[in-house]
Design a protein around this motif. Structure first.
Motif, PDB file in Angstrom:
ATOM      1  N   ARG A 207       0.917  -1.275  -0.040  1.00  0.00           N
ATOM      2  CA  ARG A 207       0.066  -0.169   0.165  1.00  0.00           C
ATOM      3  C   ARG A 207       0.686   1.449   0.108  1.00  0.00           C
ATOM      4  N   ILE A 209       3.361   1.475  -2.029  1.00  0.00           N
ATOM      5  CA  ILE A 209       3.988   1.653  -3.371  1.00  0.00           C
ATOM      6  C   ILE A 209       3.105   2.195  -4.427  1.00  0.00           C
ATOM      7  N   PRO A 210       3.607   3.019  -5.148  1.00  0.00           N
ATOM      8  CA  PRO A 210       2.442   3.641  -6.036  1.00  0.00           C
ATOM      9  C   PRO A 210       1.939   2.598  -7.070  1.00  0.00           C
ATOM     10  N   MET A 211       2.715   1.413  -7.388  1.00  0.00           N
ATOM     11  CA  MET A 211       2.199   0.480  -8.092  1.00  0.00           C
ATOM     12  C   MET A 211       1.412  -0.534  -7.674  1.00  0.00           C
ATOM     13  N   GLU A 212       1.179  -0.377  -6.339  1.00  0.00           N
ATOM     14  CA  GLU A 212       0.214  -1.191  -5.404  1.00  0.00           C
ATOM     15  C   GLU A 212       0.717  -2.699  -5.211  1.00  0.00           C
ATOM     16  N   GLY A 245       8.070   3.154  -8.504  1.00  0.00           N
ATOM     17  CA  GLY A 245       7.599   4.447  -8.165  1.00  0.00           C
ATOM     18  C   GLY A 245       8.221   4.943  -6.763  1.00  0.00           C
ATOM     19  N   GLU A 247       8.409   4.879  -2.837  1.00  0.00           N
ATOM     20  CA  GLU A 247       7.364   4.749  -1.633  1.00  0.00           C
ATOM     21  C   GLU A 247       6.832   6.222  -1.428  1.00  0.00           C
ATOM     22  N   PHE A 248       5.444   6.166  -1.103  1.00  0.00           N
ATOM     23  CA  PHE A 248       4.982   7.592  -0.599  1.00  0.00           C
ATOM     24  C   PHE A 248       5.596   8.077   0.336  1.00  0.00           C
ATOM     25  N   TYR A 252       2.655  12.089   3.733  1.00  0.00           N
ATOM     26  CA  TYR A 252       1.356  11.923   2.903  1.00  0.00           C
ATOM     27  C   TYR A 252       0.581  10.778   3.504  1.00  0.00           C
TER      28      TYR A 252
END
Length: 262
Positions: A207, A209-212, A245, A247-248, A252
Motif C-alpha cells: 500500500r 508503493i505507487p504500483m500497489e 515508483g 514509496e509514498f 502523505y
C-alpha cells in the motif's frame, strides 16, 4: 544477435553472480529463455541450476569476494563458451545490524560482497569484453537503500551507494566497448524475504508503493534483458529504477491515515 529481434540472445554468453536462487535465478532464467548460454555462480553448489525448456545454466563455484576467484570465474565461462557478452553483478545482500554495535568484521564482509566483489568480477569481465567483437555489457544490481537508507542497513547502504558510484565511474572509463549500467531495486517479493514483510504477506507494504504491489524477481530480470540488449545500445552509466515508483512520503501516508480517522 538477430537484428529483427533485439531480445534474441542466441549465441551470446551471460554470467550471473549469485544466480542460483531468488532474483539471480530469475535473471538467469530470463536470459536462457532468450537463447543465451548462461553461467551462474555461488559459494555452494545448488541441487539444481536455473533451466528453461530443457536448457540449463552452467554452475561454477566461486566466492566473488576473492579477486582471484573472480578471475577464475570469468575464465571458466570463457573457456566453456568462448566469449562473455553480459555480466550481471547480482550477488549481494545483508541482514539488519545496529550500526552502533556491529563488528568491524561484519562491515568488511558486507562491503566486500556488495561493492568489492562486483568491482573484481567486472574487472575480469572487462579484460575479455574489451577485445571481442561486439564488446559487452555489465549490469550492477543495486538497491533503493543507496538513495533512501533504512535503519539497520548502514554498511549495506554505504556499499550500495558505492556500487552506484562505481557504475558511473566504470561507464566513463570503459565505453564504448563495454557499457556499464545499474538497476535500483526496491521491495521485492522473494521466498527468502517473505518473512520480512509481515504476517499479511506484504499486503500492508504494497500500500505504500505507487504500483500497489511489490516487485517480483521477473521484473528485475526483464530490466536486465533491456539493458543487455541492442534496445539500450546508447544507454551507459544509467541508473534504471525498478521500484514501482518508490514509496509514498511518510507525511502523505500520515495525512491520509488522519483523514480516514476523522
Amino acid at each position: 544477435m538477430d537484428i529483427g529481434n533485439p531480445l534474441d540472445f542466441t549465441g551470446r554468453v551471460v554470467l550471473v553472480t549469485g544466480g542460483t536462487k531468488g532474483i539471480g535465478a530469475a535473471i538467469a532464467g530470463a536470459f536462457l529463455d532468450a537463447g543465451a548460454d548462461v553461467v551462474v555462480c555461488g559459494r555452494n553448489a545448488p541441487d539444481t541450476t536455473p533451466a528453461v525448456r530443457g536448457r540449463a545454466a552452467v554452475f561454477v563455484s566461486a566466492d566473488v569476494r576473492d579477486p582471484a576467484a573472480a578471475v577464475r570465474l570469468v575464465d571458466a565461462a570463457v573457456e566453456r563458451f568462448g566469449r562473455l557478452d553480459v555480466l550481471v553483478n547480482n550477488a549481494g545482500g545483508s541482514p539488519d545490524a545496529d550500526a552502533a554495535t556491529v563488528s568491524p568484521r561484519f562491515v568488511e564482509r558486507i562491503v566486500a560482497l556488495n561493492l568489492l566483489a562486483p568491482f573484481y568480477v567486472a574487472q575480469a569481465a572487462h579484460r575479455v569484453m574489451r577485445t571481442q567483437h561486439g564488446g559487452g555489457s555489465v549490469i550492477n544490481i543495486g538497491s533503493v537503500s543507496a538513495h533512501d537508507p533504512q535503519p539497520g542497513t548502514a554498511a549495506y547502504t554505504a556499499a550500495k551507494a558505492g556500487l552506484l558510484a562505481l557504475t558511473k565511474a566504470l561507464a566513463l572509463e570503459w565505453a564504448p566497448e563495454v557499457r556499464v549500467n545499474h538497476i535500483t531495486t526496491g521491495l521485492i517479493r522473494t521466498e527468502s524475504a517473505a518473512a520480512v514483510y509481515g504476517t499479511d504477506c506484504g499486503a500492508s507494504v504494497a500500500r505504500v508503493i505507487p504500483m500497489e504491489r511489490m516487485a517480483v524477481p521477473t521484473d528485475v530480470a526483464r530490466a536486465c534483458l533491456f539493458l543487455a540488449s541492442g534496445l539500450s545500445g546508447y544507454v551507459n552509466g544509467a541508473d534504471l529504477a525498478v521500484h514501482g515508483g518508490g514509496e509514498f512520503p511518510a507525511r502523505y501516508l500520515a495525512a491520509k491515515s488522519a483523514d480516514r480517522q476523522e
